[in-house]
Design a protein around this motif. Structure first.
Motif, PDB file in Angstrom:
ATOM      1  N   ALA A   8       0.822  -1.216   0.000  1.00 25.33           N
ATOM      2  CA  ALA A   8       0.000   0.000   0.000  1.00 25.33           C
ATOM      3  C   ALA A   8       0.856   1.267   0.000  1.00 25.33           C
ATOM      4  O   ALA A   8       0.579   2.208  -0.750  1.00 25.33           O
ATOM      5  CB  ALA A   8      -0.948  -0.003   1.199  1.00 25.33           C
ATOM      6  N   ALA A   9       1.897   1.303   0.807  1.00 30.07           N
ATOM      7  CA  ALA A   9       2.746   2.499   0.873  1.00 30.07           C
ATOM      8  C   ALA A   9       3.462   2.726  -0.443  1.00 30.07           C
ATOM      9  O   ALA A   9       3.530   3.857  -0.947  1.00 30.07           O
ATOM     10  CB  ALA A   9       3.749   2.377   2.020  1.00 30.07           C
ATOM     11  N   GLU A  10       3.992   1.651  -1.025  1.00 34.99           N
ATOM     12  CA  GLU A  10       4.699   1.772  -2.293  1.00 34.99           C
ATOM     13  C   GLU A  10       3.752   2.172  -3.414  1.00 34.99           C
ATOM     14  O   GLU A  10       4.070   3.018  -4.253  1.00 34.99           O
ATOM     15  CB  GLU A  10       5.409   0.461  -2.634  1.00 34.99           C
ATOM     16  N   SER A  11       2.567   1.572  -3.439  1.00 31.55           N
ATOM     17  CA  SER A  11       1.564   1.917  -4.446  1.00 31.55           C
ATOM     18  C   SER A  11       1.146   3.384  -4.314  1.00 31.55           C
ATOM     19  O   SER A  11       0.979   4.078  -5.318  1.00 31.55           O
ATOM     20  CB  SER A  11       0.340   1.018  -4.316  1.00 31.55           C
ATOM     21  N   ALA A  12       0.998   3.843  -3.084  1.00 23.43           N
ATOM     22  CA  ALA A  12       0.617   5.241  -2.857  1.00 23.43           C
ATOM     23  C   ALA A  12       1.711   6.197  -3.334  1.00 23.43           C
ATOM     24  O   ALA A  12       1.420   7.239  -3.929  1.00 23.43           O
ATOM     25  CB  ALA A  12       0.318   5.475  -1.377  1.00 23.43           C
ATOM     26  N   ALA A  13       2.972   5.827  -3.123  1.00 28.65           N
ATOM     27  CA  ALA A  13       4.083   6.671  -3.580  1.00 28.65           C
ATOM     28  C   ALA A  13       4.117   6.734  -5.107  1.00 28.65           C
ATOM     29  O   ALA A  13       4.326   7.802  -5.691  1.00 28.65           O
ATOM     30  CB  ALA A  13       5.404   6.141  -3.037  1.00 28.65           C
TER      31      ALA A  13
END
Length: 74
Positions: A8-13
Motif C-alpha cells: 500500500a505504501a509503495e503503491s501510494a508513492a
C-alpha cells in the motif's frame, strides 16, 4: 490475473508520482530491492493503472550480474 494485495505504501508513492506527472512535473522512478520481493509485480500494476488513465510508460531494467557494474541498464 491474481489479485494484487499489500504494498500500500509503495503503491501510494507511485500514484503520487503519477499525479505530479499529470500536473506537468517530470518524474523518474527507481525501484530497487532484493530479488523476489515483488518489484516487477508492483511496477506492472502501476503501469497498467497509468496506461488505463491514458498515460505513457517508459520502462528499463538493470541486471545484478556478477562482475557487472551495479544497476547497469539492460
Amino acid at each position: 490475473m491474481i489479485a494484487f494485495v499489500g504494498r500500500a505504501a509503495e503503491s501510494a508513492a507511485l500514484q503520487a508520482s503519477w499525479e505530479r506527472t499529470r500536473t506537468g512535473q517530470a518524474q523518474h522512478i527507481l525501484l530497487a530491492g532484493e530479488a523476489g520481493i515483488g518489484k516487477t509485480r508492483l511496477l506492472d500494476e502501476h503501469c497498467a493503472r497509468v496506461r488505463a488513465e491514458g498515460g505513457h510508460v517508459l520502462r528499463g531494467r538493470c541486471w545484478d550480474v556478477g562482475g557487472a557494474p551495479a544497476s547497469r541498464p539492460e
